[in-house]
Design an enzyme around this catalytic site. Structure first.
Site, PDB file in Angstrom:
ATOM      1  N   GLY A  45       0.839  -1.196   0.000  1.00 57.80           N
ATOM      2  CA  GLY A  45       0.000   0.000   0.000  1.00 57.80           C
ATOM      3  C   GLY A  45       0.870   1.240   0.000  1.00 57.80           C
ATOM      4  O   GLY A  45       2.026   1.199   0.442  1.00 57.80           O
ATOM      5  N   GLN A  50       3.227  10.159   0.876  1.00 63.10           N
ATOM      6  CA  GLN A  50       4.514   9.460   0.947  1.00 63.10           C
ATOM      7  C   GLN A  50       5.383   9.730  -0.272  1.00 63.10           C
ATOM      8  O   GLN A  50       6.584   9.465  -0.246  1.00 63.10           O
ATOM      9  CB  GLN A  50       4.299   7.943   1.089  1.00 63.10           C
ATOM     10  CG  GLN A  50       3.661   7.549   2.411  1.00 63.10           C
ATOM     11  CD  GLN A  50       3.483   6.048   2.495  1.00 63.10           C
ATOM     12  OE1 GLN A  50       2.528   5.513   1.957  1.00 63.10           O
ATOM     13  NE2 GLN A  50       4.405   5.356   3.142  1.00 63.10           N
ATOM     14  N   CYS A  88       5.507  -0.075   7.020  1.00 58.57           N
ATOM     15  CA  CYS A  88       5.190   1.133   6.257  1.00 58.57           C
ATOM     16  C   CYS A  88       6.441   1.522   5.482  1.00 58.57           C
ATOM     17  O   CYS A  88       7.544   1.503   6.049  1.00 58.57           O
ATOM     18  CB  CYS A  88       4.799   2.249   7.228  1.00 58.57           C
ATOM     19  SG  CYS A  88       4.431   3.812   6.410  1.00 58.57           S
ATOM     20  N   LEU A  89       6.278   1.864   4.213  1.00 56.89           N
ATOM     21  CA  LEU A  89       7.452   2.208   3.407  1.00 56.89           C
ATOM     22  C   LEU A  89       8.148   3.476   3.907  1.00 56.89           C
ATOM     23  O   LEU A  89       9.302   3.722   3.558  1.00 56.89           O
ATOM     24  CB  LEU A  89       7.060   2.355   1.930  1.00 56.89           C
ATOM     25  CG  LEU A  89       6.633   1.045   1.234  1.00 56.89           C
ATOM     26  CD1 LEU A  89       6.167   1.325  -0.185  1.00 56.89           C
ATOM     27  CD2 LEU A  89       7.761   0.024   1.230  1.00 56.89           C
ATOM     28  N   HIS A 130      -4.763   1.805   6.935  1.00 55.73           N
ATOM     29  CA  HIS A 130      -3.430   2.381   7.122  1.00 55.73           C
ATOM     30  C   HIS A 130      -3.197   3.512   6.104  1.00 55.73           C
ATOM     31  O   HIS A 130      -2.721   4.591   6.463  1.00 55.73           O
ATOM     32  CB  HIS A 130      -2.393   1.255   6.962  1.00 55.73           C
ATOM     33  CG  HIS A 130      -0.962   1.686   6.999  1.00 55.73           C
ATOM     34  ND1 HIS A 130      -0.087   1.270   7.987  1.00 55.73           N
ATOM     35  CD2 HIS A 130      -0.225   2.475   6.168  1.00 55.73           C
ATOM     36  CE1 HIS A 130       1.113   1.814   7.753  1.00 55.73           C
ATOM     37  NE2 HIS A 130       1.055   2.541   6.650  1.00 55.73           N
ATOM     38  N   GLU A 131      -3.564   3.255   4.850  1.00 55.75           N
ATOM     39  CA  GLU A 131      -3.319   4.260   3.800  1.00 55.75           C
ATOM     40  C   GLU A 131      -4.237   5.474   3.968  1.00 55.75           C
ATOM     41  O   GLU A 131      -3.805   6.610   3.763  1.00 55.75           O
ATOM     42  CB  GLU A 131      -3.484   3.648   2.409  1.00 55.75           C
ATOM     43  CG  GLU A 131      -2.586   2.441   2.109  1.00 55.75           C
ATOM     44  CD  GLU A 131      -1.134   2.625   2.500  1.00 55.75           C
ATOM     45  OE1 GLU A 131      -0.635   3.772   2.488  1.00 55.75           O
ATOM     46  OE2 GLU A 131      -0.492   1.622   2.862  1.00 55.75           O
ATOM     47  N   HIS A 134      -2.834   7.807   6.406  1.00 52.87           N
ATOM     48  CA  HIS A 134      -1.794   8.668   5.815  1.00 52.87           C
ATOM     49  C   HIS A 134      -2.409   9.939   5.227  1.00 52.87           C
ATOM     50  O   HIS A 134      -1.830  11.014   5.311  1.00 52.87           O
ATOM     51  CB  HIS A 134      -1.069   7.953   4.673  1.00 52.87           C
ATOM     52  CG  HIS A 134       0.105   7.114   5.093  1.00 52.87           C
ATOM     53  ND1 HIS A 134       1.242   7.642   5.660  1.00 52.87           N
ATOM     54  CD2 HIS A 134       0.329   5.785   4.995  1.00 52.87           C
ATOM     55  CE1 HIS A 134       2.109   6.661   5.889  1.00 52.87           C
ATOM     56  NE2 HIS A 134       1.586   5.529   5.496  1.00 52.87           N
TER      57      HIS A 134
HETATM   58 CO    CO Z   1       2.393   3.647   5.595  1.00 48.82          CO
END
Ligand code: CO
Length: 151
Positions: A45, A50, A88-89, A130-131, A134
């Protein structure tokens, strides 16, 4: 390739704005760039902040099915919750236990601006929550539950 911002970059705390212009060619380019970098980094995701965009867009790929959500909004959540380790990236190599509803219903738009509804459960429900966090400037560390180590 788009660059992924890492915590504690301030941009990750920025609130996003809704997409209004679905005819803008930059939109398609952004979404395909997000998919590309997410797959290259082996993520499941990714949210627009990000990659330094303040648009309300996220992408996911779970069980090999790609999802593109524009202006997503969670409409309902199950009462039942579960704790699961999330990565998470923007936090490479780290995992945090997070408690979330196991099922959610989401309203969003697709790339053409058409309204879509998604009923998600399990891993997809978790990734999308989660996304969407963000997109509201909320990060996994804000949700992480403190759990006691067993002695
Ligand atoms: Co994330």
């Amino acid at each position: 390739m788009l660059k992924i911002l890492k915590y504690p970059n301030d941009f990750l705390r920025k609130k996003t704005r809704e997409v209004n212009d679905f005819k803008d060619s930059k939109l398609t380019r952004l979404v395909s760039g997000m998919m590309k970098v997410m797959e290259a980094e082996k993520g499941i995701g990714l949210a627009a902040p990000q990659v330094s965009s303040d648009l309300r867009i996220c992408v996911a790929k779970v069980d090999n099915v790609p999802h593109i959500l524009i202006n997503p909004k969670i409409k309902s959540k199950s009462r039942k919750k579960e704790i699961f380790e999330e990565g998470c990236l923007s936090f490479p190599g780290k995992f945090f236990p997070v408690e979330r509803p196991v099922k959610v219903k989401i309203k969003a738009r697709d790339l053409s601006g058409k309204k879509i509804k998604i009923k998600a459960e399990g891993l997809l429900a978790r990734v999308l929550q989660h996304e969407i966090d963000h997109l509201d400037g909320i990060l996994v560390i804000d949700r992480a539950v403190k759990y006691e180590e067993k002695k």
